[in-house]
Design a protein around this motif. Structure first.
Motif, PDB file in Angstrom:
ATOM      1  N   ARG A 234       0.830  -1.210   0.000  1.00 53.88           N
ATOM      2  CA  ARG A 234       0.000   0.000   0.000  1.00 53.88           C
ATOM      3  C   ARG A 234       0.860   1.254   0.000  1.00 53.88           C
ATOM      4  NH1 ARG A 234      -3.240  -3.107   3.922  1.00 53.88           N
ATOM      5  NH2 ARG A 234      -2.057  -2.085   5.592  1.00 53.88           N
ATOM      6  N   THR A 235       1.890   1.255   0.824  1.00 53.57           N
ATOM      7  CA  THR A 235       2.773   2.427   0.898  1.00 53.57           C
ATOM      8  C   THR A 235       3.417   2.702  -0.455  1.00 53.57           C
ATOM      9  OG1 THR A 235       3.206   2.029   3.233  1.00 53.57           O
ATOM     10  CG2 THR A 235       4.791   3.393   2.043  1.00 53.57           C
ATOM     11  N   GLU A 236       3.923   1.638  -1.096  1.00 52.11           N
ATOM     12  CA  GLU A 236       4.609   1.790  -2.382  1.00 52.11           C
ATOM     13  C   GLU A 236       3.654   2.313  -3.453  1.00 52.11           C
ATOM     14  OE1 GLU A 236       7.211  -0.939  -5.546  1.00 52.11           O
ATOM     15  OE2 GLU A 236       6.559  -1.780  -3.623  1.00 52.11           O
ATOM     16  N   ALA A 237       2.477   1.711  -3.561  1.00 51.31           N
ATOM     17  CA  ALA A 237       1.548   2.071  -4.631  1.00 51.31           C
ATOM     18  C   ALA A 237       0.886   3.427  -4.391  1.00 51.31           C
ATOM     19  CB  ALA A 237       0.480   0.989  -4.774  1.00 51.31           C
ATOM     20  N   LEU A 238       0.391   3.640  -3.192  1.00 48.70           N
ATOM     21  CA  LEU A 238      -0.329   4.877  -2.910  1.00 48.70           C
ATOM     22  C   LEU A 238       0.584   6.086  -2.965  1.00 48.70           C
ATOM     23  CD1 LEU A 238      -2.636   3.617  -0.021  1.00 48.70           C
ATOM     24  CD2 LEU A 238      -3.273   4.010  -2.410  1.00 48.70           C
ATOM     25  N   ASN A 239       1.837   5.930  -2.502  1.00 50.12           N
ATOM     26  CA  ASN A 239       2.808   7.017  -2.606  1.00 50.12           C
ATOM     27  C   ASN A 239       3.052   7.382  -4.061  1.00 50.12           C
ATOM     28  OD1 ASN A 239       3.981   8.256  -0.266  1.00 50.12           O
ATOM     29  ND2 ASN A 239       4.702   6.246   0.350  1.00 50.12           N
ATOM     30  N   ALA A 247      -1.200   3.856   4.668  1.00 51.58           N
ATOM     31  CA  ALA A 247      -2.623   3.549   4.822  1.00 51.58           C
ATOM     32  C   ALA A 247      -2.766   2.209   5.517  1.00 51.58           C
ATOM     33  CB  ALA A 247      -3.313   3.506   3.460  1.00 51.58           C
ATOM     34  N   THR A 248      -3.728   2.105   6.380  1.00 50.17           N
ATOM     35  CA  THR A 248      -4.051   0.833   7.008  1.00 50.17           C
ATOM     36  C   THR A 248      -5.044   0.086   6.129  1.00 50.17           C
ATOM     37  OG1 THR A 248      -5.897   1.761   8.238  1.00 50.17           O
ATOM     38  CG2 THR A 248      -3.725   1.840   9.305  1.00 50.17           C
ATOM     39  N   GLN A 249      -5.302  -1.169   6.483  1.00 51.89           N
ATOM     40  CA  GLN A 249      -6.301  -1.940   5.745  1.00 51.89           C
ATOM     41  C   GLN A 249      -7.664  -1.271   5.823  1.00 51.89           C
ATOM     42  OE1 GLN A 249      -5.864  -4.581   3.785  1.00 51.89           O
ATOM     43  NE2 GLN A 249      -8.043  -4.677   3.305  1.00 51.89           N
ATOM     44  N   GLU A 253     -10.815   0.818   2.684  1.00 43.57           N
ATOM     45  CA  GLU A 253     -12.253   0.775   2.417  1.00 43.57           C
ATOM     46  C   GLU A 253     -12.693   1.994   1.608  1.00 43.57           C
ATOM     47  OE1 GLU A 253     -14.473  -1.500   3.019  1.00 43.57           O
ATOM     48  OE2 GLU A 253     -13.342  -2.892   4.262  1.00 43.57           O
ATOM     49  N   THR A 254     -12.026   3.114   1.839  1.00 49.81           N
ATOM     50  CA  THR A 254     -12.347   4.319   1.059  1.00 49.81           C
ATOM     51  C   THR A 254     -11.295   4.614  -0.004  1.00 49.81           C
ATOM     52  OG1 THR A 254     -11.309   5.639   2.808  1.00 49.81           O
ATOM     53  CG2 THR A 254     -13.701   5.381   2.893  1.00 49.81           C
ATOM     54  N   LEU A 255     -10.034   4.264   0.268  1.00 52.75           N
ATOM     55  CA  LEU A 255      -8.962   4.611  -0.669  1.00 52.75           C
ATOM     56  C   LEU A 255      -8.999   3.793  -1.956  1.00 52.75           C
ATOM     57  CD1 LEU A 255      -5.825   5.250   1.576  1.00 52.75           C
ATOM     58  CD2 LEU A 255      -6.916   6.849   0.000  1.00 52.75           C
ATOM     59  N   TYR A 256      -9.523   2.566  -1.911  1.00 49.72           N
ATOM     60  CA  TYR A 256      -9.557   1.753  -3.126  1.00 49.72           C
ATOM     61  C   TYR A 256     -10.357   2.443  -4.234  1.00 49.72           C
ATOM     62  CZ  TYR A 256      -7.119  -2.737  -2.769  1.00 49.72           C
ATOM     63  OH  TYR A 256      -6.156  -3.723  -2.755  1.00 49.72           O
ATOM     64  N   ALA A 257     -11.451   3.098  -3.846  1.00 48.31           N
ATOM     65  CA  ALA A 257     -12.272   3.774  -4.848  1.00 48.31           C
ATOM     66  C   ALA A 257     -11.485   4.886  -5.548  1.00 48.31           C
ATOM     67  CB  ALA A 257     -13.526   4.342  -4.199  1.00 48.31           C
ATOM     68  N   GLN A 258     -10.581   5.528  -4.801  1.00 49.26           N
ATOM     69  CA  GLN A 258      -9.736   6.573  -5.392  1.00 49.26           C
ATOM     70  C   GLN A 258      -8.561   5.970  -6.161  1.00 49.26           C
ATOM     71  OE1 GLN A 258      -8.590   9.522  -2.359  1.00 49.26           O
ATOM     72  NE2 GLN A 258     -10.246   8.711  -1.067  1.00 49.26           N
TER      73      GLN A 258
END
Length: 969
Positions: A234-239, A247-249, A253-258
């Motif tokens: 998550r850190t690698e991709a979202l950054n 981001a936590t798991q 729940e909300t970040l996947y949509a973005q």
């Protein structure tokens, strides 16, 4: 107005909390399926909608005042809104789970705005922003009494105090709802390995390594390890996509949509994804992503995806997350559907649920600029120099884009055959096979893995004896192919002569041109005619040998080198639905594809995917309703591959569009047996193999016929066995009539409404010329966490080494049963290690568990063959069937392979043999391990070689262990 802790959950009573004396994190006891809340300080408490109601009431009263009229409205409104919020979370997580405090506050904000309470919502938003700024300005990692404070190096090079509260949250999330897993055990050991100035990446690495060392004691630690690895992903991709630093798991729940729209945009910009993916309604698809799907992965499965499958930049940055990955594949397969968003969501749900998985080329390439989604290509090599090198060029182009290859080399004339154009003599097929071998090595499938090819030769070819020796490590290296698989394409007539101990004649194909395209009785008549001509001097080059001697050499080389594999020409052709348009001249790289080919005109293509059978066992029974739904969607996905696929060779496009073959298979067969309580070596398992494959066959044929109604039948349908109402179960009679009932024994029972389906297929047609094939599935089985294909368990505890590293694999079903009987402890772990995963010599394990958890080399080959025979009767193609033989010798091999032919199998795959010393060391007593009964093979005569060669090492079956074969996965 209201405090930070208002919109959260109540703490549990003191008697129900578990706290460490020096810990600031409280984990409240909850019942399975209950929702829980992670507060900002790391505390995990039960979800309580009463606290939400109180907080919202405070917000309303702060804005509207406390008059009687206002209070009445507020009470009713808050009750309704609170109910909607709770329903949202219960719908997201029907089986329970953890929710972060921020996620709850997001929902409160959203529901206020949707309900028209703009004033309240505005006040609430301002309040949250103010307190967020306060936390950001004052944020300092709180000292922790249990662990020493330390600084970590952030990705930007800055030093910051380690946020132990967040580390606790990540570990708590990783262990949530996993029995037998202790968060403190991971934290204590991981923190001991950290030091001041450690990098943030190494903090995660320490957590992952710590958790994975505990897998051998409790299989659920594999899931905890995967969830800890997710934090790194998550850190690698979202950054990279600029969405979040961490981001936590719960955040997902909300970040996947973005994440989905950002990922697609970034992938298109980097020219890694097809621009047409931007045509989708990405907001709608993003909303369909289910973050809880990430919790299904075992460590091996997630690490495999990360290392091998996720889209990444040239610098190696993986910016594809698991649910985005599955949606990307679904979008790639649904693009040409009329209702593409709905179909993409349907495909996504099937993939992300692990109920079905597409093959590796589809997972690699769907949605990319060159969507080479097909798994296997079959070619026939002609007998002229231009054609031979044209076929090798085709190999190179197909291999470049990750296709696995099966080459039919039978037409190429033999050593010593006359060449009219040069008035010289041929060097035979072997030198060209050496070129094909080196081409496969040189064209390494787009830089992802070594090229993968299998060469097939019919048993009457004059070069067959030299062909058998291609994989030997001795002799002239110019006539060896160390990197290429080889397989015998064996006619029934040869097997009959082995059974009857008769002679066999070898020919050069240029002298007997008809034999290549004949099979069954027609082949036998023409072959015997050529034998008479040879005896009369009308055929110049030939050789007569004893069939039994050649058979012994075939088995001896198989034993010594692992090649050539044994595959049966007549069973493949006489049961082929496409007899009216061509001949099956070979199988593919993994011996499960049996499609017709024509030199220069058609390169057969097959498109693979596999049903996860274990996912369809509910309460110890096969869930037929769920299986039907899975198969219908899967067949649609496979049919879509044909139209979307990138074809690097035009003959492949021609063939695929004309016949539209697909290969739906299965995996997790052994897991399904465990769930049903059956031993692999049992009549129950054989019956289940029969009935489960019957159901898959019925639903798959019906689904293809329904697609024909919707989209039209494939163009060569007329004249096929399908058009005559002859289904795979019926084609056994064609084989029996040609071979003779004396030489075949196949169960022909059936339980479903086949007469109705026959009529439907005859009148409505089929969308696909072929529908079923069982591939090895090792890589996609790793992803989904089940046993590969139709294989018995290799070992109950072992360390698996592959391109992604080392992974401890423990049989979770065995652990479950041992726990139920109070037998799982450190001594049992040690015993399993000592006996290399075998339970047979561990005295305290009961006999019923020893039978159920017998490993592959402890299962008699007759059970493997019989189960395969029961499946084969329903399959229009074939199955990748590994044969396991412990203490292998000539007699055991002879009986087993005769048995395979006698029971109607079309092909076999790897022979996996254990030497006598390994057998004695690691498993049960000599003489009882993997015993073979001569009675099992009907009319059999002994064919033990006079001298026993040394067995080849146990081959690494088609998997990430051996990336050559990954194309079929």
């Amino acid at each position: 107005m209201h405090t930070d802790s208002d919109v959260t959950a109540t703490s549990a009573p003191a008697s129900s909390t578990q706290t460490s004396p020096s810990s600031t994190t409280t984990v409240s006891a909850t019942t399975p399926g209950q929702l829980r809340v992670i507060k900002r300080n790391g505390t995990v408490v039960p979800y309580d909608d009463g606290k939400i109601s109180v907080a919202m009431t405070k917000a309303f009263l702060a804005v509207e005042g406390g008059t009687a009229a206002a209070s009445s409205r507020v009470h009713e409104t808050v009750a309704s809104l609170t109910s909607q919020i709770s329903a949202t979370f219960k719908r997201r997580m029907p089986s329970g789970g953890t929710i972060h405090i921020e996620d709850i506050q997001d929902q409160v904000e959203l529901i206020l705005m949707r309900s028209g309470e703009q004033k309240i919502a505005r006040d609430y938003v301002l309040y949250r922003e103010e307190h967020a700024r306060m936390r950001a300005s004052n944020k300092v990692a709180a000292p922790d009494a249990e662990y020493p404070s330390m600084n970590v190096v952030m990705p930007d090079g800055q030093l910051q105090p380690l946020d132990i509260a967040r580390v606790r949250t990540v570990v708590q999330e990783a262990c949530a709802d996993l029995t037998g897993v202790e968060p403190k055990a991971i934290l204590d050991e991981a923190m001991r390995n950290l030091y001041d100035g450690v990098s943030l990446v190494d903090v995660n690495t320490s957590l992952v390594i710590t958790a994975r060392t505990l897998v051998e004691k409790e299989p659920n630690y594999s899931y905890a390890t995967a969830r800890l690895l997710l934090d790194k992903l998550r850190t690698e991709a979202l950054n990279f996509m600029g969405l979040a630093l961490t981001a936590t798991q719960t955040d997902m729940e909300t970040l996947y949509a973005q994440a989905l729209p950002a990922y697609i945009q970034k992938g298109v910009e980097l020219q890694l994804l097809a621009p047409n993916l931007l045509d989708y309604d990405l907001v709608k698809l993003g909303a369909a992503l289910d973050a809880s799907g990430d919790l299904q992965f075992s460590y091996l499965g997630l690490q495999t995806l990360y290392d091998r499958y996720f889209i990444h930049t040239e610098e190696g940055v993986r910016f594809e997350l698991p649910q985005v990955f599955f949606m990307r594949v679904a979008m790639g397969l649904a693009y040409e559907e009329a209702n593409r968003e709905e179909r993409a969501i349907e495909f996504y749900k099937l993939l992300s649920s692990f109920d079905y998985m597409s093959s590796t080329p589809t997972l690699f390439n769907a949605g990319t600029l060159r969507p080479q989604l097909s798994s296997c290509y079959l070619t026939t090599v002609p007998d002229d120099l231009h054609g031979i090198y044209g076929a090798i060029q085709d190999n190179a182009m197909l291999s470049k884009f990750a296709g696995g290859l099966g080459n039919d080399w039978t037409p190429v004339r033999s050593l010593g055959a006359y060449i009219k154009g040069t008035n010289g003599k041929s060097q035979g097929v072997v030198p060209f096979l050496k070129v094909a071998n080196d081409t496969a090595v040189a064209v390494n499938q787009g830089g992802k893995r070594k090229g993968a090819v299998c060469a097939y030769l019919e048993t009457w070819h004059l070069d067959i004896e030299e062909f058998l020796e291609l994989r030997k490590n001795t002799g002239d290296d110019r006539r060896r192919t160390h990197d290429m698989n080889t397989a015998n394409w064996v006619p029934d007539l040869f097997m009959k002569r082995v059974f009857d101990d008769q002679s066999w004649t070898l020919f050069s194909p240029n002298d007997v041109p008809e034999l290549h395209d004949l099979y069954g009785q027609a082949f036998q008549e023409k072959y015997e005619e050529y034998e008479r001509k040879a005896a009369n001097g009308e055929v110049r080059i030939f050789k007569t040998v004893k069939a039994l001697d050649l058979w012994r050499k075939m088995l001896g080389m198989l034993f010594e080198t692992g090649h050539p594999w044994v595959t049966f020409k007549d069973a493949c052709n006489l049961r082929s639905p496409q007899q009216h348009v061509g001949v099956v001249h070979s199988s593919n790289l993994c011996t499960e594809i049996t499609l017709n080919t024509t030199a220069g005109d058609e390169i057969a293509v097959c498109n693979l995917g596999s049903v996860n059978l274990a996912q369809h066992i509910v309460d110890g029974q096969l869930d037929m309703t769920k299986l039907e739904s899975t198969v219908r969607t899967a067949v649609r996905m496979l049919d879509n591959v044909i139209d979307i696929n990138y074809y690097s060779v035009e003959a492949a496009r021609t063939s695929n569009m004309r016949h539209r073959p697909v290969g739906l298979g299965l995996m997790g067969f052994q897991d399904a047996l465990y769930k049903m309580g059956y031993a692999y070596s049992s009549e129950d398992a054989v019956e289940f193999a029969d009935r489960s494959m019957e159901a898959i066959s019925f639903f798959a044929i019906d689904a293809s016929s329904e697609l024909a109604k919707e989209r039209g039948a494939y163009s060569s349908f007329d004249g096929s066995l399908w058009s005559k109402g002859i289904l795979p179960i019926d084609s056994i009679e064609l084989l029996a009539q040609n071979r003779g009932e004396k030489y075949i024994s196949v169960d022909r029972s059936q339980t479903l409404a086949w007469d109705t389906l026959r009529d439907k297929v005859k009148t409505q047609g089929m969308r696909n010329s072929n529908v079923m094939a069982i591939a090895p599935t090792a890589t996609i089985a790793n992803i989904t966490g089940v046993s590969q294909s139709i294989e018995p368990t290799y070992q109950n505890l072992y360390v698996k080494s592959n391109l992604s590293g080392e992974f401890t694999v423990v049989n979770p079903y065995l652990v479950r049963d041992l726990k139920e009987r109070g037998l799982w402890d450190s001594v049992m772990v040690n015993d399993l290690k000592y006996y290399e995963g075998s339970v047979q010599k561990i005295d305290r394990i009961p006999a019923d568990l020893k039978a159920r958890y017998s490993t592959a080399f402890e299962v008699e080959p007759r059970w493997i063959v019989e189960a395969a025979s029961r499946r084969q009767k329903w399959i229009d193609q074939a199955q990748s069937l590994n044969l396991y033989i412990a203490g292998a010798n000539g007699k055991k091999l002879d009986i087993t392979y005769r048995m395979a032919w006698f029971h109607g199998l079309k092909t076999t795959y790897y022979l996996r043999a254990l030497s006598a010393t390994t057998t004695e060391k690691s498993t049960i007593e000599s003489g009882t391990l993997n015993a073979v009964s001569s009675a099992a093979a009907a009319p059999v005569t002994s064919a033990a070689p006079a001298t026993e060669p040394q067995a080849a090492p146990v081959p690494l079956a088609c998997s990430l262990d051996d990336p050559d074969c990954e194309a079929c996965q």
